[in-house]
Motif scaffolding. Sequence first.
Motif, short mmCIF file in Angstrom:
data_model
loop_
_atom_site.label_atom_id
_atom_site.label_comp_id
_atom_site.label_asym_id
_atom_site.label_seq_id
_atom_site.Cartn_x
_atom_site.Cartn_y
_atom_site.Cartn_z
N UNK A 113 0.98 -1.14 -0.07
CA UNK A 113 -0.06 0.00 0.01
C UNK A 113 0.90 1.17 0.00
N UNK A 114 0.42 2.19 -0.82
CA UNK A 114 1.31 3.48 -0.87
C UNK A 114 0.32 4.65 -0.38
N UNK A 115 1.13 5.03 1.00
CA UNK A 115 0.56 6.22 1.74
C UNK A 115 1.06 7.47 1.34
N UNK A 116 0.28 8.48 1.53
CA UNK A 116 0.85 9.78 1.17
C UNK A 116 0.16 10.79 2.41
N UNK A 117 0.99 11.75 2.58
CA UNK A 117 0.55 12.83 3.48
C UNK A 117 0.96 14.17 3.08
N UNK A 118 -0.12 15.07 3.07
CA UNK A 118 0.46 16.62 2.49
C UNK A 118 1.02 17.25 3.77
N UNK A 119 1.68 18.27 3.38
CA UNK A 119 2.26 19.11 4.46
C UNK A 119 1.06 20.17 4.83
N UNK A 120 1.34 20.62 6.01
CA UNK A 120 2.12 20.78 6.91
C UNK A 120 2.27 19.60 7.86
N UNK A 121 3.34 19.21 8.59
CA UNK A 121 3.51 18.05 9.46
C UNK A 121 2.76 18.45 10.78
N UNK A 122 1.75 18.96 10.97
CA UNK A 122 1.46 18.92 12.48
C UNK A 122 0.32 17.98 12.53
N UNK A 123 0.29 17.41 13.79
CA UNK A 123 -0.47 16.37 14.26
C UNK A 123 -0.95 16.76 15.47
N UNK A 126 5.21 7.03 1.36
CA UNK A 126 5.74 6.02 1.95
C UNK A 126 5.18 4.63 1.46
N UNK A 127 5.67 3.69 1.59
CA UNK A 127 5.00 2.33 1.31
C UNK A 127 4.88 1.39 2.41
N UNK A 128 4.10 0.23 2.36
CA UNK A 128 3.81 -0.69 3.45
C UNK A 128 3.51 -1.81 2.87
N UNK A 129 3.76 -3.01 3.20
CA UNK A 129 3.09 -4.17 3.08
C UNK A 129 1.53 -4.08 3.49
N UNK A 130 0.74 -4.52 2.61
CA UNK A 130 -0.75 -4.38 2.89
C UNK A 130 -1.24 -4.97 4.08
N UNK A 131 -0.52 -6.09 4.48
CA UNK A 131 -0.92 -6.79 5.60
C UNK A 131 -0.16 -6.25 6.95
N UNK A 132 0.46 -5.20 7.07
CA UNK A 132 0.98 -4.56 8.19
C UNK A 132 -0.05 -3.52 8.82
N UNK A 133 -0.92 -4.13 9.64
CA UNK A 133 -1.84 -3.39 10.29
C UNK A 133 -1.19 -2.26 11.23
N UNK A 171 15.25 -18.45 -3.56
CA UNK A 171 13.76 -18.17 -3.02
C UNK A 171 13.59 -16.81 -2.53
N UNK A 172 12.73 -16.04 -3.00
CA UNK A 172 12.48 -14.60 -2.74
C UNK A 172 11.32 -14.70 -1.50
N UNK A 173 11.96 -13.91 -0.49
CA UNK A 173 10.98 -13.93 0.61
C UNK A 173 10.07 -12.64 0.54
N UNK A 174 8.85 -12.81 1.14
CA UNK A 174 8.11 -11.66 1.46
C UNK A 174 8.86 -10.89 2.38
N UNK A 175 8.47 -9.51 2.50
CA UNK A 175 8.98 -8.62 3.72
C UNK A 175 8.45 -9.15 4.75
N UNK A 176 9.28 -8.99 5.91
CA UNK A 176 8.83 -9.32 7.51
C UNK A 176 7.55 -8.43 7.67
N UNK A 177 6.71 -8.72 8.37
CA UNK A 177 5.44 -7.96 8.68
C UNK A 177 5.73 -6.53 9.28
N UNK A 178 7.03 -6.43 9.49
CA UNK A 178 7.67 -5.18 10.41
C UNK A 178 8.20 -4.11 9.36
#
Length: 294
Positions: free
Chosen positions: A129-139, A243-250, A277-284
Motif C-alpha cells: 500500500x502506498x500512503x501519502x501525507x500532505x504538508x504541513x506536518x502538524x498532528x 511511503x510504502x507498506x506491506x498491505x498486511x501490516x496493520x 527463494x525470494x521472501x516476503x518482507x517481514x511484517x515489520x
Amino acid sequence: MAGRSELRIIRMKDSHLPEVFSLIDNENWGWEFAEIQQIYGLDQGSSVVALDGRDIVGLVTCIDFGSTAFIVHVIVRKGWRGKGVGVRMIETVLADLDSRGVSSVELHANPEAVEFYNQFSFKRLEDITFFAKDAPHSFPEPSAPSESSFSWLSPDDAPALSEALSTVFGYKKEDVEKALSKTPPHQALARIVSGRATAMFLSRTGRDLNAAGPWFMDEPTRAEADGMIRTMLSAVPAKRVDVLSPASNEVAKATFESCGFSVAKAGIVRVARSNSAANRYPGSVLSLGHLGLI
Ligand SMILES: CC(C)(COP(=O)(O)OP(=O)(O)OC[C@H]1O[C@@H](n2cnc3c(N)ncnc32)[C@H](O)[C@@H]1OP(=O)(O)O)[C@@H](O)C(=O)NCCC(=O)NCCS
C-alpha cells in the motif's frame, strides 16, 4: 507508424532522460526529474529505451544492485501498446541481468500489469500500500512518542544500518553499502541496541516531496511506530511525504493514518523473478521501492 521491425531496443543514455521523464510524467505517478536522474546515476548500464527512428516509444528503468536488481519503470507510449514493445524491452533487460549473474529481479507492479510480468516468470509475493501525507506536518497530541529511543544516524552507525538493511531486506551487504554511499539519505533515523539496528527509517527530500523509506521496526508496537514516524515528520521539510507498506501490516496502516497519512494507492503488487527463494518482507518492514534506496 513504423513497423515492429524498425524498432530498436538500446541502452538508455543521458541524452534520453528528458524524453524518458516526459513519458514517466504522463503516467502521473508523481516522479520528479531529479529522481529519474538519480536512478540513472546509480546504474547507467541496465535501463533501456525502445526507439522508433529517434523517438522514444518505450522505456524500462532498472537498477542492478549487484545480486539483486530492481525495475523501477516500465512504460510503452500510448499508441504503441499491445504490439510487443514491452515484451522486447523486458526480455532485453532480463537477458542482460542474467548474463551478469544477477540472481533476483524485483518490481512493484500495478495490479493491471501483474499478468504482463507472469510471462517472464515473475511471481506475486505480496500486496503493498502506498500512503501519502500532505504538508504541513502538524498532528494532534496525545501519544508522547518514545522519541528518546531513536537517534539520527551518525557515521558510526553506518555499519549497523547496512547490516540491518541487508538482513531485513535480503540484499547483499556490499550492494546496500554501494547504494547508500552513492545516494545517501537526507534523513536517517535509527534505534540501535547493542550495535544492532532494531528500527530505522530513511528519507530523501525532493523538489516537491519527501520520499520516506525503506523502514523497518522489530516487533513494532503502535507507540513505538508512532514515535518513529512523528520523529521523522518533525525533521523533514514541509512537503508531501510518500511511503510504502506491506498491505498486511496493520500496525503500520493504523500508525500512518493516525499521523495524517491516507492511502494514495492500494493493491500495488510486489513481484520477483528469482533463482533463489525470494521472501516476503517481514511484517515489520516497509518496502524498498518507490524511492527507497533509489
Ligand atoms: C504494461 C505495458 C508496459 C505493456 O507493454 P506493451 O508493449 O503494451 O505489451 P506487449 O505488447 O509487449 O505485451 C503484451 C503481452 O503481454 C500480455 N499481457 C498480459 N497482461 C497485460 C497487461 N495488463 N498489459 C499489457 N499486456 C499484457 C498480453 O496478452 C500480450 O501477450 P500476447 O502478445 O501473447 O497477447 C504497457 O501497456 C504500458 O506502458 N502500460 C502503462 C504503464 C504501466 O502500467 N506500466 C506498468 C507499470 S507496473
